[in-house]
Design a protein around this motif. Structure first.
Motif, PDB file in Angstrom:
ATOM      1  N   TYR A 104      29.472  12.694   9.308  1.00 46.12           N
ATOM      2  CA  TYR A 104      29.354  13.169   7.934  1.00 46.12           C
ATOM      3  C   TYR A 104      28.185  12.471   7.226  1.00 46.12           C
ATOM      4  O   TYR A 104      27.279  13.114   6.707  1.00 46.12           O
ATOM      5  CB  TYR A 104      30.685  12.876   7.261  1.00 46.12           C
ATOM      6  CG  TYR A 104      30.788  13.226   5.809  1.00 46.12           C
ATOM      7  CD1 TYR A 104      31.033  14.543   5.421  1.00 46.12           C
ATOM      8  CD2 TYR A 104      30.680  12.237   4.838  1.00 46.12           C
ATOM      9  CE1 TYR A 104      31.159  14.850   4.086  1.00 46.12           C
ATOM     10  CE2 TYR A 104      30.812  12.553   3.503  1.00 46.12           C
ATOM     11  CZ  TYR A 104      31.047  13.862   3.135  1.00 46.12           C
ATOM     12  OH  TYR A 104      31.167  14.161   1.834  1.00 46.12           O
ATOM     13  N   SER A 105      28.184  11.116   7.271  1.00 47.77           N
ATOM     14  CA  SER A 105      27.142  10.405   6.533  1.00 47.77           C
ATOM     15  C   SER A 105      25.803  10.523   7.254  1.00 47.77           C
ATOM     16  O   SER A 105      24.759  10.597   6.618  1.00 47.77           O
ATOM     17  CB  SER A 105      27.525   8.937   6.326  1.00 47.77           C
ATOM     18  OG  SER A 105      28.099   8.423   7.483  1.00 47.77           O
ATOM     19  N   GLY A 106      25.824  10.617   8.596  1.00 50.60           N
ATOM     20  CA  GLY A 106      24.592  10.792   9.351  1.00 50.60           C
ATOM     21  C   GLY A 106      23.919  12.101   8.962  1.00 50.60           C
ATOM     22  O   GLY A 106      22.710  12.151   8.747  1.00 50.60           O
ATOM     23  N   SER A 149      19.565  14.899   6.308  1.00 50.34           N
ATOM     24  CA  SER A 149      19.039  16.011   5.526  1.00 50.34           C
ATOM     25  C   SER A 149      18.355  15.518   4.262  1.00 50.34           C
ATOM     26  O   SER A 149      17.341  16.084   3.846  1.00 50.34           O
ATOM     27  CB  SER A 149      20.134  17.038   5.199  1.00 50.34           C
ATOM     28  OG  SER A 149      21.356  16.428   5.011  1.00 50.34           O
ATOM     29  N   ILE A 150      18.881  14.433   3.663  1.00 45.88           N
ATOM     30  CA  ILE A 150      18.228  13.915   2.443  1.00 45.88           C
ATOM     31  C   ILE A 150      16.836  13.390   2.774  1.00 45.88           C
ATOM     32  O   ILE A 150      15.866  13.686   2.080  1.00 45.88           O
ATOM     33  CB  ILE A 150      19.091  12.783   1.826  1.00 45.88           C
ATOM     34  CG1 ILE A 150      20.390  13.337   1.239  1.00 45.88           C
ATOM     35  CG2 ILE A 150      18.303  12.008   0.769  1.00 45.88           C
ATOM     36  CD1 ILE A 150      20.298  13.853  -0.155  1.00 45.88           C
ATOM     37  N   SER A 151      16.696  12.623   3.875  1.00 40.83           N
ATOM     38  CA  SER A 151      15.387  12.052   4.185  1.00 40.83           C
ATOM     39  C   SER A 151      14.402  13.145   4.594  1.00 40.83           C
ATOM     40  O   SER A 151      13.232  13.122   4.228  1.00 40.83           O
ATOM     41  CB  SER A 151      15.497  10.974   5.263  1.00 40.83           C
ATOM     42  OG  SER A 151      16.121  11.525   6.387  1.00 40.83           O
ATOM     43  N   ASN A 152      14.890  14.139   5.310  1.00 40.37           N
ATOM     44  CA  ASN A 152      14.082  15.281   5.670  1.00 40.37           C
ATOM     45  C   ASN A 152      13.530  15.959   4.422  1.00 40.37           C
ATOM     46  O   ASN A 152      12.348  16.283   4.323  1.00 40.37           O
ATOM     47  CB  ASN A 152      14.961  16.261   6.444  1.00 40.37           C
ATOM     48  CG  ASN A 152      14.190  16.895   7.574  1.00 40.37           C
ATOM     49  OD1 ASN A 152      13.069  16.453   7.866  1.00 40.37           O
ATOM     50  ND2 ASN A 152      14.744  17.906   8.194  1.00 40.37           N
ATOM     51  N   TYR A 153      14.418  16.132   3.489  1.00 39.05           N
ATOM     52  CA  TYR A 153      14.062  16.772   2.233  1.00 39.05           C
ATOM     53  C   TYR A 153      13.025  15.933   1.501  1.00 39.05           C
ATOM     54  O   TYR A 153      12.043  16.454   0.967  1.00 39.05           O
ATOM     55  CB  TYR A 153      15.335  16.939   1.404  1.00 39.05           C
ATOM     56  CG  TYR A 153      15.105  17.528   0.040  1.00 39.05           C
ATOM     57  CD1 TYR A 153      14.795  18.882  -0.102  1.00 39.05           C
ATOM     58  CD2 TYR A 153      15.181  16.739  -1.099  1.00 39.05           C
ATOM     59  CE1 TYR A 153      14.578  19.420  -1.346  1.00 39.05           C
ATOM     60  CE2 TYR A 153      14.962  17.273  -2.353  1.00 39.05           C
ATOM     61  CZ  TYR A 153      14.661  18.617  -2.457  1.00 39.05           C
ATOM     62  OH  TYR A 153      14.437  19.134  -3.684  1.00 39.05           O
ATOM     63  N   ALA A 174      16.693   4.050   1.202  1.00 37.69           N
ATOM     64  CA  ALA A 174      17.250   2.774   1.671  1.00 37.69           C
ATOM     65  C   ALA A 174      18.561   2.474   0.932  1.00 37.69           C
ATOM     66  O   ALA A 174      19.554   2.022   1.530  1.00 37.69           O
ATOM     67  CB  ALA A 174      16.249   1.654   1.438  1.00 37.69           C
ATOM     68  N   TYR A 175      18.517   2.790  -0.374  1.00 38.61           N
ATOM     69  CA  TYR A 175      19.735   2.562  -1.158  1.00 38.61           C
ATOM     70  C   TYR A 175      20.862   3.444  -0.644  1.00 38.61           C
ATOM     71  O   TYR A 175      21.994   2.994  -0.466  1.00 38.61           O
ATOM     72  CB  TYR A 175      19.443   2.855  -2.629  1.00 38.61           C
ATOM     73  CG  TYR A 175      20.642   2.660  -3.510  1.00 38.61           C
ATOM     74  CD1 TYR A 175      21.140   1.374  -3.736  1.00 38.61           C
ATOM     75  CD2 TYR A 175      21.266   3.745  -4.104  1.00 38.61           C
ATOM     76  CE1 TYR A 175      22.237   1.192  -4.534  1.00 38.61           C
ATOM     77  CE2 TYR A 175      22.372   3.557  -4.898  1.00 38.61           C
ATOM     78  CZ  TYR A 175      22.858   2.279  -5.118  1.00 38.61           C
ATOM     79  OH  TYR A 175      23.950   2.094  -5.886  1.00 38.61           O
ATOM     80  N   LEU A 176      20.512   4.709  -0.360  1.00 40.78           N
ATOM     81  CA  LEU A 176      21.528   5.626   0.163  1.00 40.78           C
ATOM     82  C   LEU A 176      22.083   5.114   1.491  1.00 40.78           C
ATOM     83  O   LEU A 176      23.286   5.165   1.741  1.00 40.78           O
ATOM     84  CB  LEU A 176      20.898   7.009   0.357  1.00 40.78           C
ATOM     85  CG  LEU A 176      21.829   8.066   0.956  1.00 40.78           C
ATOM     86  CD1 LEU A 176      22.869   8.496  -0.064  1.00 40.78           C
ATOM     87  CD2 LEU A 176      21.052   9.275   1.430  1.00 40.78           C
ATOM     88  N   ARG A 177      21.185   4.562   2.324  1.00 35.18           N
ATOM     89  CA  ARG A 177      21.616   4.067   3.627  1.00 35.18           C
ATOM     90  C   ARG A 177      22.614   2.915   3.466  1.00 35.18           C
ATOM     91  O   ARG A 177      23.690   2.921   4.060  1.00 35.18           O
ATOM     92  CB  ARG A 177      20.393   3.613   4.424  1.00 35.18           C
ATOM     93  CG  ARG A 177      20.660   3.368   5.890  1.00 35.18           C
ATOM     94  CD  ARG A 177      19.378   3.193   6.649  1.00 35.18           C
ATOM     95  NE  ARG A 177      18.519   2.200   5.987  1.00 35.18           N
ATOM     96  CZ  ARG A 177      17.203   2.319   5.824  1.00 35.18           C
ATOM     97  NH1 ARG A 177      16.594   3.390   6.293  1.00 35.18           N
ATOM     98  NH2 ARG A 177      16.506   1.391   5.222  1.00 35.18           N
ATOM     99  N   THR A 178      22.244   1.958   2.611  1.00 34.90           N
ATOM    100  CA  THR A 178      23.174   0.831   2.428  1.00 34.90           C
ATOM    101  C   THR A 178      24.480   1.319   1.804  1.00 34.90           C
ATOM    102  O   THR A 178      25.562   0.854   2.169  1.00 34.90           O
ATOM    103  CB  THR A 178      22.570  -0.261   1.530  1.00 34.90           C
ATOM    104  OG1 THR A 178      21.916   0.373   0.448  1.00 34.90           O
ATOM    105  CG2 THR A 178      21.610  -1.140   2.290  1.00 34.90           C
TER     106      THR A 178
END
Lengths: 175, 457
Positions: B22-24, B29-33, B150-154
């Motif tokens: 789910y988070s992957g 998709s967010i980073s792609n965008y 990066a914030y989203l990743r953490t």
């Protein structure tokens, strides 16, 4: 079979009062009967109690399991004779209302026990209806009921009480 | 592996896999965008830069205005303008700053984009009005990519960690609550052995598989206990009942043989012995008949049984065991419909149950008359057995179904305390109830309720 007879039997929700029913039915073979088991009880005094008063619920509350079992036993034993066997309340303890009740229900005959008393403490508002029944102008038969098998059985109000043959002789008959 | 741990691990694995996927997916998709969006923005900037820098200022004043008005400078924004001569870029210090692949891509496709770490490049080729061709590249730091992603990743990672902690706790609690009833059953079952076969499992109130499991187990225990008790019952009955005639046979023979006697005396003695032996024979047969139940090797079959016939049969058997027993039958409440006399049951077991109660009634009332009555309602058949014997002390009534329990006042009567528990088990197997009312020295009444089988006429 003759015409159906409507009879009234006082009832204190004990198995004993049902054994009276049994005796009465046994005395009249081939007679179909509509039986009213009448219990005397005053209406509640408070308005809120009266508001939520329900005769059906009251009857269900007072019928013990043993009583219901004994009731079922008797109705299944005399299925062809007993057309109906219902429990009812009368709310007034005077002769006039009792007569009215008997008339309106077209009661042909009343049977009362002569030697055992109905239990007056079944409910705190209960009263004994036998004295008023005796004053009314309907034939009343008093039956003597006593266990003859043994002096005295200690347990009362059990289904088993129904079984032990009771001698019944009409000792007083009043019309 | 304990089933509890199994559940926990399984739940955790499922949860982690699901959350990772789910988070992957969200992260991807967010980073792609973020990439495509930023390249587009750089491309627009490159186009405006080209126009502003390469055309006459008077022609592009409105574009310049717009850029100054609306296009904020991006962090580390740098613009590169490289002239294209004969389809090639001159290698100089400026072009060295750009990634080679980007330059090739722009030359090939008139558009290209690339990224080096957080610096993103977007380039286009541009032909000015006087016919010169240029490559315009704008590079800037992708702030969204370097900080927000990066914030989203953490954020995703910490929430995953918290989620795992929470799911461990949650699955632990759930598995505990799910497992506890099973554990209770295990503990209960452990307590039951051949010594205390009368113990039963607590049946949970909820009507689920576990309560059905407990019920099934209890049913099995009922059957087991019944067959165990049937054997014990036979032994106790046999040792008790066979003794009396045997003693009189031995006594009589002993007496006859003690000295020389005339033929008549021997005849009398033999006659008595024969009489006792016949009694013994009858008793043995009756006892064996009773003993056949439960462990005759055949499956316990449930058939139609007429209760009135059964009562008469039992009376017959019981009187064969001891002719001194007296019964008075009351069938006055026999129902009019004979179908109501029929119950579904195992005749031998019911026979055994009734005979035990009847023998008890006779035994503990010193062979006084025992009253047996029978009636039926629409649902149940009632059997009442009433004696006028020694009764059971009130404070001991609760123990009467415990195997080997004998009331304190039974001293002078032989018995082993097996009959009543056995009878009750048998009645229970028929979904019936057995109710004992008793008063010390006032007799005992046993009321048996057996549901009527659904037989149509």
């Amino acid at each position: 079979m003759e015409n159906t007879k409507r009879i009234l039997i006082p009832n204190d929700f004990s198995v004993k009062s049902l054994s009276l029913v049994k005796e009465v039915v046994e005395q009249m073979p081939n007679q179909s009967l509509e039986i009213i088991m009448l219990h005397g009880m005053f209406l509640p005094n408070s308005i809120s109690d009266l508001l939520f008063y329900s005769k059906g619920r009251m009857i269900r509350e007072m019928e013990s399991e043993e009583f219901l079992k004994a009731h079922a036993l008797i109705s299944s034993k005399f299925k062809s004779q007993i057309v109906s066997m219902v429990t009812d309340f009368i709310y007034f303890n005077d002769k006039k209302n009792m007569q009215k009740y008997l008339d309106s229900n077209r009661i042909d005959e009343v049977y009362i026990p002569s030697d055992i008393r109905m239990d007056p403490s079944v409910h705190r508002r209960s009263f004994d209806i036998i004295p008023y029944l005796q004053k009314c102008s309907v034939p009343v038969t008093a039956l003597k009921m006593k266990a003859d098998t043994q002096e005295e059985f200690h347990f009362t109000n059990q289904v088993s009480d129904l079984f032990y043959k009771t001698t019944t002789q009409p000792i007083i008959q009043k019309s | 592996m304990k089933i509890q741990n199994k559940i926990i691990y399984l739940v955790i694995i499922i949860f982690v896999l699901y959350t990772l996927l789910y988070s992957g997916f969200i992260y991807y998709s967010i980073s792609n965008y973020a990439f495509t969006d930023f390249y587009k923005r750089l491309e627009i900037r490159a186009a405006t830069t080209a126009k502003i820098k390469l055309e006459k200022p008077s022609d592009v004043s409105h574009i310049l205005e717009m850029e100054q008005e609306y296009l904020e400078k991006l962090p580390n924004q740098t613009e590169y303008i490289l002239p294209i001569i004969k389809g090639k870029i001159q290698e100089d210090s400026l072009s060295k700053l750009l990634p080679k692949s980007l330059i090739e891509e722009v030359l090939d496709n008139t558009y290209g984009s690339d990224s080096e770490g957080v610096i993103f490049y977007s380039g286009i080729t541009y032909q000015s009005q006087n016919g010169d061709e240029f490559m315009v590249v704008v590079s800037a730091e992708n702030y969204f990519y370097s900080h927000h992603i990066a914030y989203l990743r953490t954020l995703l990672l910490t929430s995953l960690a918290f989620g795992i902690l929470w799911i461990v706790f949650f699955s632990f609690v759930v598995s505990r609550t799910l497992i506890r009833p099973i554990k209770n059953i295990i503990n209960d079952v452990r307590k039951i052995s051949s010594e205390n076969l009368h113990l039963r499992l607590n049946v949970p109130k909820k009507n689920d598989s576990l309560s059905r499991l407990a019920l099934t187990f209890n049913d099995m225990l009922n059957r087991l206990e019944t067959s165990f008790e049937t054997q014990k019952n036979f032994i106790s009955n046999a040792s008790h009942e066979l003794n009396t005639p045997l003693t009189s046979i031995i006594g009589e023979a002993d007496f006859a043989l003690s000295k020389e006697r005339g033929a008549l005396a021997y005849k009398v003695a033999l006659g008595k012995i024969l009489e006792e032996a016949e009694k013994l024979d009858k008793k043995t047969k009756a006892l064996l008949f009773l003993a056949q139940t439960g462990f005759n090797g055949k499956a316990q079959k449930f058939d139609k049984i007429r209760i009135d016939q059964l009562i008469l049969d039992v009376q017959d058997t019981v009187q064969k065991i001891n002719s001194g027993f007296k019964f008075k039958l009351d069938f006055s409440l026999l129902p009019e419909n004979p179908e109501k006399l029929k119950v579904k049951g195992n005749e031998q077991l019911l026979h055994l149950a009734l005979s035990n109660i009847m023998v008890n009634a006779c035994k503990y009332s010193d062979n006084e008359v025992v009253h047996i009555a029978f009636g039926a309602t629409d649902k149940d058949a009632f059997i009442v057995i009433r004696d006028s014997g020694i009764g059971i002390p009130e404070n001991e009534l609760q123990y009467i179904y415990d195997p080997y329990f004998r009331a304190s006042n039974t001293g002078s009567h032989e018995g082993y305390g097996i009959g009543l528990p056995l009878s009750r088990n048998i009645i229970k197997m028929h979904d019936g109830t057995l109710q004992v009312n008793s008063k010390l020295n006032g007799g005992t009444t046993v009321l048996i309720n057996i549901p009527i089988g659904n037989y149509s006429l």
